[in-house]
Write an enzyme that holds these catalytic residues in place. Structure first.
Site, PDB file in Angstrom:
ATOM      1  N   HIS A   1       6.782   2.565  -8.895  1.00  0.00           N
ATOM      2  CA  HIS A   1       7.523   3.495  -8.032  1.00  0.00           C
ATOM      3  C   HIS A   1       9.008   3.141  -8.103  1.00  0.00           C
ATOM      4  O   HIS A   1       9.415   2.014  -7.805  1.00  0.00           O
ATOM      5  CB  HIS A   1       7.011   3.418  -6.598  1.00  0.00           C
ATOM      6  CG  HIS A   1       5.616   3.951  -6.451  1.00  0.00           C
ATOM      7  ND1 HIS A   1       4.672   3.345  -5.650  1.00  0.00           N
ATOM      8  CD2 HIS A   1       5.008   5.012  -7.032  1.00  0.00           C
ATOM      9  CE1 HIS A   1       3.535   4.039  -5.725  1.00  0.00           C
ATOM     10  NE2 HIS A   1       3.719   5.047  -6.564  1.00  0.00           N
TER      11      HIS A   1
ATOM     12  N   ASN B   1       1.220   6.005  -9.796  1.00  0.00           N
ATOM     13  CA  ASN B   1       0.103   5.228  -9.238  1.00  0.00           C
ATOM     14  C   ASN B   1      -0.985   6.133  -8.648  1.00  0.00           C
ATOM     15  O   ASN B   1      -1.794   5.696  -7.834  1.00  0.00           O
ATOM     16  CB  ASN B   1       0.610   4.243  -8.179  1.00  0.00           C
ATOM     17  CG  ASN B   1      -0.309   3.042  -8.048  1.00  0.00           C
ATOM     18  OD1 ASN B   1      -0.899   2.594  -9.028  1.00  0.00           O
ATOM     19  ND2 ASN B   1      -0.448   2.515  -6.838  1.00  0.00           N
TER      20      ASN B   1
ATOM     21  N   TYR C   1       6.933  -1.288   0.390  1.00  0.00           N
ATOM     22  CA  TYR C   1       7.011  -2.499   1.189  1.00  0.00           C
ATOM     23  C   TYR C   1       5.853  -2.489   2.183  1.00  0.00           C
ATOM     24  O   TYR C   1       5.314  -1.428   2.481  1.00  0.00           O
ATOM     25  CB  TYR C   1       8.360  -2.542   1.957  1.00  0.00           C
ATOM     26  CG  TYR C   1       8.611  -1.293   2.797  1.00  0.00           C
ATOM     27  CD1 TYR C   1       8.241  -1.221   4.145  1.00  0.00           C
ATOM     28  CD2 TYR C   1       9.194  -0.147   2.224  1.00  0.00           C
ATOM     29  CE1 TYR C   1       8.454  -0.079   4.899  1.00  0.00           C
ATOM     30  CE2 TYR C   1       9.403   0.999   2.965  1.00  0.00           C
ATOM     31  CZ  TYR C   1       9.034   1.025   4.307  1.00  0.00           C
ATOM     32  OH  TYR C   1       9.225   2.176   5.045  1.00  0.00           O
TER      33      TYR C   1
ATOM     34  N   HIS D   1       4.719  -3.866  -5.713  1.00  0.00           N
ATOM     35  CA  HIS D   1       5.228  -2.700  -4.995  1.00  0.00           C
ATOM     36  C   HIS D   1       6.017  -3.164  -3.774  1.00  0.00           C
ATOM     37  O   HIS D   1       6.112  -4.348  -3.498  1.00  0.00           O
ATOM     38  CB  HIS D   1       4.063  -1.817  -4.521  1.00  0.00           C
ATOM     39  CG  HIS D   1       3.231  -1.256  -5.621  1.00  0.00           C
ATOM     40  ND1 HIS D   1       3.302   0.063  -6.012  1.00  0.00           N
ATOM     41  CD2 HIS D   1       2.298  -1.829  -6.425  1.00  0.00           C
ATOM     42  CE1 HIS D   1       2.456   0.281  -7.001  1.00  0.00           C
ATOM     43  NE2 HIS D   1       1.826  -0.851  -7.273  1.00  0.00           N
TER      44      HIS D   1
ATOM     45  N   GLU E   1      11.379   1.153  -5.439  1.00  0.00           N
ATOM     46  CA  GLU E   1      10.960  -0.160  -4.945  1.00  0.00           C
ATOM     47  C   GLU E   1      11.612  -1.264  -5.777  1.00  0.00           C
ATOM     48  O   GLU E   1      10.962  -1.972  -6.544  1.00  0.00           O
ATOM     49  CB  GLU E   1       9.429  -0.228  -4.960  1.00  0.00           C
ATOM     50  CG  GLU E   1       8.807   0.817  -4.030  1.00  0.00           C
ATOM     51  CD  GLU E   1       7.309   1.027  -4.221  1.00  0.00           C
ATOM     52  OE1 GLU E   1       6.660   0.227  -4.922  1.00  0.00           O
ATOM     53  OE2 GLU E   1       6.775   2.011  -3.655  1.00  0.00           O
TER      54      GLU E   1
ATOM     55  N   ARG F   1      10.764   8.322  -6.234  1.00  0.00           N
ATOM     56  CA  ARG F   1       9.534   7.536  -6.362  1.00  0.00           C
ATOM     57  C   ARG F   1       8.806   7.774  -7.684  1.00  0.00           C
ATOM     58  O   ARG F   1       8.282   6.853  -8.305  1.00  0.00           O
ATOM     59  CB  ARG F   1       8.603   7.903  -5.192  1.00  0.00           C
ATOM     60  CG  ARG F   1       7.169   7.394  -5.283  1.00  0.00           C
ATOM     61  CD  ARG F   1       6.392   7.911  -4.082  1.00  0.00           C
ATOM     62  NE  ARG F   1       4.953   7.773  -4.208  1.00  0.00           N
ATOM     63  CZ  ARG F   1       4.227   6.808  -3.647  1.00  0.00           C
ATOM     64  NH1 ARG F   1       4.827   5.838  -2.971  1.00  0.00           N
ATOM     65  NH2 ARG F   1       2.914   6.778  -3.773  1.00  0.00           N
TER      66      ARG F   1
ATOM     67  N   GLU G   1       2.346  -5.733  -1.947  1.00  0.00           N
ATOM     68  CA  GLU G   1       3.372  -4.949  -1.256  1.00  0.00           C
ATOM     69  C   GLU G   1       4.348  -5.973  -0.685  1.00  0.00           C
ATOM     70  O   GLU G   1       4.022  -6.688   0.266  1.00  0.00           O
ATOM     71  CB  GLU G   1       2.754  -4.100  -0.132  1.00  0.00           C
ATOM     72  CG  GLU G   1       1.833  -2.998  -0.607  1.00  0.00           C
ATOM     73  CD  GLU G   1       2.571  -1.795  -1.172  1.00  0.00           C
ATOM     74  OE1 GLU G   1       3.807  -1.735  -1.017  1.00  0.00           O
ATOM     75  OE2 GLU G   1       1.913  -0.932  -1.772  1.00  0.00           O
TER      76      GLU G   1
END
Length: 376
Positions: free
Chosen positions: A135, A210, A265, A263, A138, A193, A337
């Site tokens: 993404h 994803n 968050y 990734h 990120e 994204r 994450e």
């Protein structure tokens, strides 16, 4: 859920009891606050000037980020061009441990570079795949991938654990998976994204890389609408980036024992399944690896990560790379994450790169060393 009030045409529904990030134009914020107070909706201003925060990470970067490659700054975010120049540099200067190659090309024709890291000690070695930046927005993901490579090369001679890892395993590291989207997040839209593929029927660009994998494709947690952030694409592996990586992983599936995707968050360590509420066959091995990894991570700065199956720990999503890797015979598949839990969100400040990467490094080493043990 994130809502942009400067795009009123995009329909949204906020369910009662949910926490929502709202991005508003500067001149709207004052008129919005009385409404929130009147409606008795509790609110917190997280970033008072979002544009300034974005500029601090992109256009207004200081000279320190532009130094020579020998002084490459791992505590700053880097553009795609800078990352690729850095990869070429390592390939030249660390040829004993690093081999750079491309698995294919992106939609816009950019090479999909991977670094193969490890001592060429024997013809066949198990391997770990690590990717960052599926993404685009990120940015802490690609920062961690670079940090991992730096740590591996700098501590190989002095750290017995790292020496063991690089002697007994290969690491395939893809610092930026979604190269087109990442580049776009630097030049046009910091919160982009998806990929950047064009749609013939809609003006919207991109697919969620994803949600594009061939595992329960476009089921729950993915969208068929090309304008949505979770658009699954016209068919599985429609995105050249996904197709190229899937092809590489299929080809090396007997060798690759772990798949790690980074990734942001939420501060979580997730494992399969994402697409359903069910227990994976090797649950006890994966669960113990996750438990030990989050404890190792916490030992650095006291940051506690939640861990567990993605579906119940985060949310149900279909067509994810982690589920695909697991279904294709990679026994340890994890999605991290990284920091934080929402205050800065995708705009994690550069001052937090070092602590985030330092603690994550401990978790990754822990998972990797777990692979080298027999787990019954």
């Amino acid at each position: 859920l994130q809502v942009d009030l400067w795009q009123p045409s995009s329909p949204f529904h906020i369910a009662e009891g949910t926490v929502t990030d709202v991005r508003v134009p500067q001149n709207t914020s004052r008129s919005l606050l009385p409404y929130l107070q009147q409606a008795n909706i509790p609110y917190t201003i997280l970033i008072s000037d979002l544009q300034k925060a974005i500029e601090n990470q992109t256009g207004l970067r200081s000279y320190r980020n532009r130094r020579s490659l020998s002084e490459y700054n791992y505590e700053a975010y880097h553009s795609l061009e800078e990352i690729q120049v850095w990869m070429h540099h390592l390939n030249k200067t660390h040829s004993d441990l690093v081999h750079m190659f491309s698995v294919g090309k992106s939609y816009e024709g950019r090479p999909l570079f991977v670094l193969k890291l490890g001592k060429r000690s024997r013809p066949y070695k198990k391997a770990v795949w690590i990717d960052c930046g599926i993404h685009a927005r990120e940015w802490i993901g690609p920062a961690f991938c670079q940090w991992f490579v730096k740590e591996a090369l700098q501590t190989y001679q002095t750290d017995p654990a790292m020496r063991k890892m690089l002697t007994q395993l290969y690491f395939y590291i893809m610092p930026v998976f979604n190269v087109d989207g990442y580049h776009f997040s630097w030049t046009n839209d910091r919160f982009w994204r998806k990929t950047r593929s064009k749609n013939t029927r809609f003006p919207c660009h991109g697919v969620d890389a994803n949600r594009n994998w061939k595992v329960k494709w476009c089921d729950e947690g993915a969208s068929f609408h090309p304008c949505d952030d979770t658009y699954c694409g016209p068919f599985p592996e429609s995105e050249p980036e996904v197709k190229a990586v899937a092809h590489f992983l299929r080809k090396h599936r007997k060798q690759i024992k772990a798949y790690l995707s980074f990734h942001a968050y939420a501060q979580m360590l997730l494992y399969p399944y994402s697409y359903k509420y069910a227990t994976i066959p090797n649950f006890s091995c994966v669960e113990s690896a996750a438990y030990n990894a989050v404890n190792a991570l916490q030992s650095a700065y006291g940051i506690r990560y939640r861990y567990g199956p993605a579906s119940s720990t985060l949310y149900v999503s279909s067509g994810s790379s982690m589920d695909w890797a697991y279904k294709n015979g990679i026994p340890y598949a994890f999605a991290f994450e990284l920091r934080d839990t929402g205050h800065f969100g995708f705009l994690l400040p550069e001052t937090l790169i070092k602590p985030t990467c330092t603690e994550t490094m401990l978790a990754v080493k822990n998972i990797t060393l777990h692979l080298l043990k027999k787990c019954h």
